[in-house]
Design an enzyme around this catalytic site. Structure first.
Site, PDB file in Angstrom:
ATOM      1  N   HIS A 268     -11.588 -60.853 -31.370  1.00  0.00           N
ATOM      2  CA  HIS A 268     -12.341 -59.626 -31.656  1.00  0.00           C
ATOM      3  C   HIS A 268     -13.825 -59.945 -31.666  1.00  0.00           C
ATOM      4  O   HIS A 268     -14.240 -61.004 -32.130  1.00  0.00           O
ATOM      5  CB  HIS A 268     -11.912 -59.009 -32.995  1.00  0.00           C
ATOM      6  CG  HIS A 268     -11.927 -59.968 -34.144  1.00  0.00           C
ATOM      7  ND1 HIS A 268     -10.905 -60.867 -34.374  1.00  0.00           N
ATOM      8  CD2 HIS A 268     -12.842 -60.185 -35.123  1.00  0.00           C
ATOM      9  CE1 HIS A 268     -11.192 -61.590 -35.433  1.00  0.00           C
ATOM     10  NE2 HIS A 268     -12.377 -61.202 -35.915  1.00  0.00           N
TER      11      HIS A 268
ATOM     12  N   ILE B 213     -12.897 -52.671 -41.653  1.00  0.00           N
ATOM     13  CA  ILE B 213     -12.494 -52.112 -42.953  1.00  0.00           C
ATOM     14  C   ILE B 213     -13.445 -52.534 -44.072  1.00  0.00           C
ATOM     15  O   ILE B 213     -13.508 -51.882 -45.109  1.00  0.00           O
ATOM     16  CB  ILE B 213     -11.028 -52.531 -43.248  1.00  0.00           C
ATOM     17  CG1 ILE B 213     -10.341 -51.563 -44.199  1.00  0.00           C
ATOM     18  CG2 ILE B 213     -10.939 -53.963 -43.765  1.00  0.00           C
ATOM     19  CD1 ILE B 213      -8.831 -51.751 -44.259  1.00  0.00           C
TER      20      ILE B 213
ATOM     21  N   ASN C  28     -16.254 -64.826 -34.075  1.00  0.00           N
ATOM     22  CA  ASN C  28     -15.845 -65.995 -34.842  1.00  0.00           C
ATOM     23  C   ASN C  28     -14.624 -66.609 -34.167  1.00  0.00           C
ATOM     24  O   ASN C  28     -13.659 -65.898 -33.868  1.00  0.00           O
ATOM     25  CB  ASN C  28     -15.510 -65.595 -36.286  1.00  0.00           C
ATOM     26  CG  ASN C  28     -16.720 -65.084 -37.031  1.00  0.00           C
ATOM     27  OD1 ASN C  28     -17.825 -65.582 -36.856  1.00  0.00           O
ATOM     28  ND2 ASN C  28     -16.522 -64.063 -37.862  1.00  0.00           N
TER      29      ASN C  28
ATOM     30  N   GLU D  74     -10.742 -65.270 -39.234  1.00  0.00           N
ATOM     31  CA  GLU D  74      -9.701 -64.933 -40.216  1.00  0.00           C
ATOM     32  C   GLU D  74      -8.507 -64.269 -39.552  1.00  0.00           C
ATOM     33  O   GLU D  74      -7.367 -64.497 -39.944  1.00  0.00           O
ATOM     34  CB  GLU D  74     -10.269 -64.005 -41.296  1.00  0.00           C
ATOM     35  CG  GLU D  74     -11.295 -64.682 -42.201  1.00  0.00           C
ATOM     36  CD  GLU D  74     -11.971 -63.710 -43.153  1.00  0.00           C
ATOM     37  OE1 GLU D  74     -11.610 -62.514 -43.168  1.00  0.00           O
ATOM     38  OE2 GLU D  74     -12.883 -64.150 -43.871  1.00  0.00           O
TER      39      GLU D  74
END
Ligand code: AMP
Ligand code: ZN
Length: 115
Positions: free
Chosen positions: A99, A31, A86, A94
């Protein structure tokens, strides 16, 4: 994980621009893209992080990484890309649904992380 953001995308409860789907894996556009191509490739089943992934997750992890090249090329990253996962606090994760970021489609990416 009923309230997990990416589980909700898998279930279609939150809209996403999907670019690939099979029985194990979903890929959609980030996004907040940082490059012309910025995709997220996720397992449909909730796996929190590479910090907690185990050999039980080997099949879906293998699927994720084996379809990325085809998806990236289809989306316009035809001359290479960077894949980032990450993981955990130090990794700057986050969203705690595993992912892989797939980033490319533009200029040469900067060098690897420098401290
Ligand atoms: P990370 O810091 O590796 O956990 O990255 C999380 C990524 O998820 C960020 O790049 C966000 O821009 C992206 N993101 C957050 N919410 C959404 C959403 N609803 N649809 C697509 N991407 C999202
Ligand atoms: Zn989830």
């Amino acid at each position: 994980m009923s309230d997990c953001l990416f589980c909700r995308i898998v279930r279609g409860e939150i809209p996403a621009t999907k670019v690939y789907e099979d029985e194990l894996v979903l890929a959609f556009k980030d996004i907040r893209p940082v490059a012309p191509v910025h995709l997220l490739v996720i397992p449909k089943r909730h796996i929190e992080s590479l910090v907690t992934a185990t050999s039980d997750d080997a099949e879906v992890l293998g699927r994720m990484f084996s379809v990325i090249g085809k998806i990236a090329a289809e989306q316009g990253a035809t001359d290479g890309f960077r894949t980032i996962v990450n993981s955990g606090r130090v990794g700057g994760q986050e969203v705690y649904h595993l992912h892989a970021h797939v980033i490319g489609g533009g200029a040469q990416l900067p060098a690897m992380i420098k401290y």
